[in-house]
Design an enzyme around this catalytic site. Sequence first.
Site, PDB file in Angstrom:
ATOM      1  N   SER A  61       0.800  -1.235   0.000  1.00 31.96           N
ATOM      2  CA  SER A  61       0.000   0.000   0.000  1.00 31.96           C
ATOM      3  C   SER A  61       0.829   1.281   0.000  1.00 31.96           C
ATOM      4  O   SER A  61       0.281   2.357  -0.242  1.00 31.96           O
ATOM      5  CB  SER A  61      -0.941   0.025   1.202  1.00 31.96           C
ATOM      6  OG  SER A  61      -2.008  -0.857   0.982  1.00 31.96           O
ATOM      7  N   LYS A  64       0.479   3.381  -2.970  1.00 33.36           N
ATOM      8  CA  LYS A  64      -0.681   4.266  -3.173  1.00 33.36           C
ATOM      9  C   LYS A  64      -0.284   5.738  -3.131  1.00 33.36           C
ATOM     10  O   LYS A  64      -0.936   6.589  -3.732  1.00 33.36           O
ATOM     11  CB  LYS A  64      -1.757   3.967  -2.113  1.00 33.36           C
ATOM     12  CG  LYS A  64      -2.354   2.567  -2.243  1.00 33.36           C
ATOM     13  CD  LYS A  64      -3.183   2.197  -1.016  1.00 33.36           C
ATOM     14  CE  LYS A  64      -3.765   0.803  -1.122  1.00 33.36           C
ATOM     15  NZ  LYS A  64      -4.431   0.375   0.122  1.00 33.36           N
ATOM     16  N   TYR A 189      -2.733  -2.239 -10.493  1.00 32.39           N
ATOM     17  CA  TYR A 189      -2.731  -2.170  -9.022  1.00 32.39           C
ATOM     18  C   TYR A 189      -1.922  -3.320  -8.412  1.00 32.39           C
ATOM     19  O   TYR A 189      -1.090  -3.109  -7.520  1.00 32.39           O
ATOM     20  CB  TYR A 189      -4.177  -2.169  -8.508  1.00 32.39           C
ATOM     21  CG  TYR A 189      -4.266  -2.200  -7.009  1.00 32.39           C
ATOM     22  CD1 TYR A 189      -3.966  -1.075  -6.248  1.00 32.39           C
ATOM     23  CD2 TYR A 189      -4.632  -3.371  -6.334  1.00 32.39           C
ATOM     24  CE1 TYR A 189      -4.024  -1.103  -4.865  1.00 32.39           C
ATOM     25  CE2 TYR A 189      -4.696  -3.406  -4.953  1.00 32.39           C
ATOM     26  CZ  TYR A 189      -4.385  -2.276  -4.223  1.00 32.39           C
ATOM     27  OH  TYR A 189      -4.432  -2.321  -2.851  1.00 32.39           O
ATOM     28  N   TYR A 241      -4.851   4.067   7.703  1.00 34.30           N
ATOM     29  CA  TYR A 241      -6.235   3.583   7.700  1.00 34.30           C
ATOM     30  C   TYR A 241      -6.963   3.988   8.965  1.00 34.30           C
ATOM     31  O   TYR A 241      -6.855   5.114   9.424  1.00 34.30           O
ATOM     32  CB  TYR A 241      -6.285   2.048   7.507  1.00 34.30           C
ATOM     33  CG  TYR A 241      -5.401   1.593   6.407  1.00 34.30           C
ATOM     34  CD1 TYR A 241      -5.690   1.934   5.097  1.00 34.30           C
ATOM     35  CD2 TYR A 241      -4.259   0.867   6.659  1.00 34.30           C
ATOM     36  CE1 TYR A 241      -4.868   1.543   4.065  1.00 34.30           C
ATOM     37  CE2 TYR A 241      -3.432   0.463   5.627  1.00 34.30           C
ATOM     38  CZ  TYR A 241      -3.740   0.812   4.339  1.00 34.30           C
ATOM     39  OH  TYR A 241      -2.929   0.432   3.341  1.00 34.30           O
ATOM     40  N   VAL A 259       1.112  -3.794   3.809  1.00 37.76           N
ATOM     41  CA  VAL A 259       1.048  -5.108   4.460  1.00 37.76           C
ATOM     42  C   VAL A 259       2.326  -5.937   4.275  1.00 37.76           C
ATOM     43  O   VAL A 259       2.449  -7.017   4.845  1.00 37.76           O
ATOM     44  CB  VAL A 259      -0.181  -5.948   4.031  1.00 37.76           C
ATOM     45  CG1 VAL A 259      -1.463  -5.384   4.608  1.00 37.76           C
ATOM     46  CG2 VAL A 259      -0.259  -6.126   2.532  1.00 37.76           C
TER      47      VAL A 259
HETATM   48  O1  DON Z   1      -4.498  -4.828  -2.053  1.00 43.33           O
HETATM   49  C1  DON Z   1      -3.979  -5.389  -1.106  1.00 43.33           C
HETATM   50  O2  DON Z   1      -4.645  -5.994  -0.286  1.00 43.33           O
HETATM   51  C2  DON Z   1      -2.481  -5.284  -0.942  1.00 43.33           C
HETATM   52  N1  DON Z   1      -1.831  -5.391  -2.205  1.00 43.33           N
HETATM   53  C3  DON Z   1      -2.092  -3.994  -0.315  1.00 43.33           C
HETATM   54  C4  DON Z   1      -2.842  -3.705   0.951  1.00 43.33           C
HETATM   55  C5  DON Z   1      -2.022  -3.039   1.983  1.00 43.33           C
HETATM   56  O3  DON Z   1      -0.818  -2.928   1.922  1.00 43.33           O
HETATM   57  C6  DON Z   1      -2.753  -2.597   3.164  1.00 43.33           C
HETATM   58  N2  DON Z   1      -1.824  -2.052   4.128  1.00 43.33           N
HETATM   59  N3  DON Z   1      -1.656  -2.077   5.244  1.00 43.33           N
END
Ligand code: DON
Length: 305
Positions: A61, A64, A189, A241, A259
């Site tokens: 993320s 982003k 994405y 978040y 993540v």
């Molecule tokens: O879309 C997803 O679920 C992951 N590629 C990225 C989500 C993420 O990193 C949330 N962060 N804490």
Amino acid sequence: MNRLLEAVVENNRQWTKEGKIATYIPELGKADPNTLGICITTLHGEEYFGGDYETKFTIQSISKVITLMLALLDNGRDRVFSKVGVEPTADAFNSIITLETKNTQKPLNPMINAGAIATVSLIEGKNSEEAFNRILNFTRKITGNPDININKDVYNSEKATGHRNRALAYFMKSTGVIENDVEEVLDVYFRQCSMEATCKDIARIGAMLANDGVLPWSGERIIPRHVARIVKTIMVTCGLYDASGQFAVEIGVPAKSGVGGGILAAVPGRMGIGVLSPALDARGNSIAGLKALEELSKELDLSIF
Ligand code: DON
């Protein structure tokens, strides 16, 4: 400063035992939970390191932030914020609920998955390949690292299992938030989330933002000042978040988590910070990474508030 970073790693290594590595993207489950690394890049271009700062991880993320910058450069703020809001959320990063219950149908902000996918749909390119290559080249430029690439195993793993993201994207197609081909948008994405970096790379992104859009080591302007300001503001209100409020209280700087266990922080006028520790709390934020940032913020008096 290197001694301080080593001490911060030492003091917070115990926290790597808490929390869980993300396994909903199966390939992420292979990370070593004991990892803890930090890098600081100052606005004079000096770099300081501690712990496992050379360990590569997928930025997830954190990407982003990069795609929000590029979407703003490509479209301007009015078009971007006609598709995605700028309001924080009390729901999880992959939540679908407000897409239906909010009157606007816009995803709440560009840092949650729905908002990031909508943002990415705005990045120019005749197909996913071209749009992603623009993101990759932009990332290489900001980090000063021409070797940044995707981790193909993580990319394939997320592409094969990213059903929640597919649901978010198809829902947004049904409401007109996404106008182009959904699978192409998702492919961009999934690729951006799989870009692999080290603490140093993300500290450099933070330093550019902290420096109002100019690379500290070369003086090159990457984004206009007003874009850097928008991005840092959204990082403060939405970057962690549904833990963004607590982060603002405890640490108090614009930041974005992923993540993969990375956290990027931009301390306005002072420095960029990159932290890595893969074991996460229930909201998907790195536990030891947060603790290390908290200690660093207190030691160096980093809070902007
Ligand atoms: O879309 C997803 O679920 C992951 N590629 C990225 C989500 C993420 O990193 C949330 N962060 N804490």
